[in-house]
Design a protein around this motif. Sequence first.
Motif, short mmCIF file in Angstrom:
data_model
loop_
_atom_site.label_atom_id
_atom_site.label_comp_id
_atom_site.label_asym_id
_atom_site.label_seq_id
_atom_site.Cartn_x
_atom_site.Cartn_y
_atom_site.Cartn_z
N ILE A 124 75.38 28.00 49.82
CA ILE A 124 74.78 27.97 48.52
C ILE A 124 74.92 29.34 47.91
O ILE A 124 74.35 30.35 48.76
CB ILE A 124 73.37 27.46 48.86
N VAL A 125 75.23 29.54 46.72
CA VAL A 125 75.12 30.57 46.20
C VAL A 125 74.16 30.42 45.17
O VAL A 125 74.15 29.88 44.23
CB VAL A 125 76.53 30.90 45.39
N HIS A 126 72.98 31.32 45.24
CA HIS A 126 72.06 30.99 44.47
C HIS A 126 72.08 31.80 42.97
O HIS A 126 71.56 31.07 41.89
CB HIS A 126 70.58 31.92 45.04
N HIS A 127 72.34 33.11 42.82
CA HIS A 127 72.23 33.59 41.59
C HIS A 127 73.84 34.58 41.30
O HIS A 127 74.21 34.64 42.35
CB HIS A 127 71.17 34.85 41.61
N GLU A 128 73.87 34.81 40.11
CA GLU A 128 74.97 35.65 39.59
C GLU A 128 75.04 36.85 40.48
O GLU A 128 73.71 37.40 40.48
CB GLU A 128 74.68 35.89 38.09
N ARG A 129 76.02 37.42 40.65
CA ARG A 129 76.08 38.56 41.57
C ARG A 129 75.73 38.51 42.91
O ARG A 129 76.01 39.53 43.65
CB ARG A 129 75.16 39.70 40.88
N ASP A 130 75.18 37.41 43.53
CA ASP A 130 75.21 37.47 44.95
C ASP A 130 76.63 37.54 45.67
O ASP A 130 77.55 37.09 45.29
CB ASP A 130 74.68 35.83 45.16
N ALA A 131 76.52 38.20 46.88
CA ALA A 131 77.85 38.62 47.29
C ALA A 131 78.55 37.52 47.88
O ALA A 131 79.71 37.24 48.06
CB ALA A 131 77.62 39.65 48.46
N GLY A 132 77.81 36.29 48.37
CA GLY A 132 78.30 35.09 48.92
C GLY A 132 77.06 34.04 49.06
O GLY A 132 76.02 34.13 48.51
N PRO A 133 77.69 33.03 49.97
CA PRO A 133 76.66 32.08 50.09
C PRO A 133 75.63 32.60 51.20
O PRO A 133 75.71 33.31 52.17
CB PRO A 133 77.29 31.30 51.07
N TYR A 134 74.37 32.34 50.85
CA TYR A 134 73.18 32.73 51.76
C TYR A 134 72.46 31.61 52.30
O TYR A 134 72.13 30.56 51.45
CB TYR A 134 72.16 33.42 51.01
N VAL A 135 71.92 31.73 53.45
CA VAL A 135 70.80 30.84 53.94
C VAL A 135 69.73 31.54 53.85
O VAL A 135 69.56 32.58 54.40
CB VAL A 135 71.14 30.53 55.66
N THR A 136 68.68 30.53 52.98
CA THR A 136 67.35 31.34 52.72
C THR A 136 66.12 30.71 53.48
O THR A 136 65.01 31.30 53.38
CB THR A 136 67.13 31.31 51.20
N ALA A 137 66.49 29.68 54.26
CA ALA A 137 65.32 28.94 54.90
C ALA A 137 65.32 29.16 56.32
O ALA A 137 64.81 28.26 57.08
CB ALA A 137 65.33 27.56 54.12
N ALA A 138 65.97 30.04 56.89
CA ALA A 138 65.87 30.14 58.52
C ALA A 138 64.72 31.27 58.85
O ALA A 138 64.44 32.18 58.29
CB ALA A 138 67.50 31.00 58.41
N ILE A 139 64.39 30.37 59.67
CA ILE A 139 63.14 31.19 60.23
C ILE A 139 63.62 31.55 61.88
O ILE A 139 64.03 30.73 62.53
CB ILE A 139 61.93 30.41 60.72
#
Length: 451
Positions: A124-139
Motif C-alpha cells: 500500500i502506497v498512501h500518499h504522493e511522494r511516499d518512498a514506497g509501500p508502508y505498513v501503517t497498522a503494525a503494533i
Amino acid sequence: MAQDLRSFLDLVKRNRAADFQIVSKPVDARYEITGLVAKLEKEGRRRPVLLFENVSGTTFPVLTNLHASRGRLATAINAAPDKMLETYLRAMDKPIPPRIVKTGPVKEVVRRGGDVDLLALPQIVHHERDAGPYVTAAISFAKDPGGETWNCAYNRLMIQGRDRTSIHLTLGKHLWEFHKLAEARGEPLPVAFAIGVHPAIALGALAIGSIDEDERAIMGALLGEPLELVKCETSDVLVPAHAELVLEGEILPAARTPEGPFGEFTGYSLGERQREIVRYTAITHRRDAMFQDITVAHLDHMLLSTIPMEANLYRAVRAMIPSVKAVRVPSPFTCYVSIEQRLPGQAKNAMMAVFGADLYMKRVVVVDHDVDVFDDRQVNWALATRCQPDRDITIITHARGSDLDPSTREDGYTAKWGVDATAKPSVAAFTPRHRVPPDVWQRLRLEDYLG
Ligand code: MN
C-alpha cells in the motif's frame, strides 16, 4: 468480550450495517485505497469501515478506516461516547495482566525462513511522494533486552524486500531505548508486529506513560479480560493469539537504511532519513487473514491516537491541579487545558505537567474553566482577551520533542511554549462578561415573539 477483530466487525455490522462497506471492485494498492477513504471523508462526510476484497498484487483483502469514528472506538472499549476519557483512565489505573495461551488462530498458517515474503502482502502506497509501500497498522511487541519490561507501540514499516523493512523508532521513546540497549551489546532486538486487531488493543498500544507501564495490561483492561498471548515461532516474543497476522523478526544492530519520505500525521511528507532495519524470520496468520491498514494522517489515524494522549495528559495535570476541568489535543503537538484556578501559578504548573507527561507536546494553552476547550473559537477568544504575550508566554529552549516536526532544526530538538490565557488575577476579579440578566433570560420564550 471477544478480543479479535472479526467479532468487533460483527458488532459494527449488527449495530449499523452502513458502517461496514465491502468494496469488491478491484483497486490499486498505490494511492487508491487512501484516495477512496480521504474522498469519502471529505466529500461524502462518511466514515465506514472499508474492506477491499480485490487489491492489486495480493490475495489478502485490506481492511481500513476502522478507527475513524469516536462512536466505534467507544463501543470497542464498552464506553458511552462521552465517557471514553474516564474509561481509559480506569484502564490505566487498573491494568489487567495478559495471559499466555498455547495456540490461537494467528497460527493457522505459519511461514518461516525462505517462505517469508513481505512482497505477497498488500503493497500500500498512501500518499504522493511516499518512498514506497508502508505498513501503517503494525503494533510492535518487544521486551527490554536486559529485563522483563514489555513494550507495545505503533511503528511505521517501509517494505524494502521479501524479508526486510525499515522501521521508524520515535527518537527517545521506549522501543528506541530497548534497541539502543541491545545495540550496545551488539545484539539484534527480537520484535514482532501484530496486524489486524480489536480496536481496544489498538487504543491500549497507544497508552502514554512510563517505560515501566505495560501496554498489554492496559489492552486487557480496555478489553475487560486478559489479553491472550502466544509465543512466536522464531523467538520468545509474545503476540496476540487472535490477531489476523503477525510478523516475527529482529531489529538489527549497527545497521541503517534510507527511509522516507512518508506523509505523516503532521500533514507533511517528511524527507528521507537513515533508520533501523528489521529482518523477518516468520509470518503467521489466519487462513483467510485480513490485512489491516491505517489511513495515515486521516481520521482513522488521528482519532485513535488522541484518546490515549488526552487521558494521559489529564492524569498528569490532575496530579498537579485537582481542579482541572478538561484537556484536549486539537492538533499536532498541541494541548489545551482548562482549569478552575484557585491559586496564582497553577496555570504554569499545568503547562509543566503537560510538558513533563508527553514528549510530543510543544504548545500548551491554559484557559479558565468557563472556556470550552472543545470549541476553538472560545480558546481563541481567551487568547485574545485574557492574555498579554510579554507576560503570559513561557518559552522552554533546547528540549526533546517529536522527530517528525518539520520546523525543528535538528529532528526533534525543539523549543516549547506555554500560553497562560487565564484571566488575571482571577476570573472573579477580571472585567465582567456581559450577559442578558438571568431573570429575563428565563422569562423570554421565543415562541411568544417569533411564532
Ligand atoms: Mn511503553
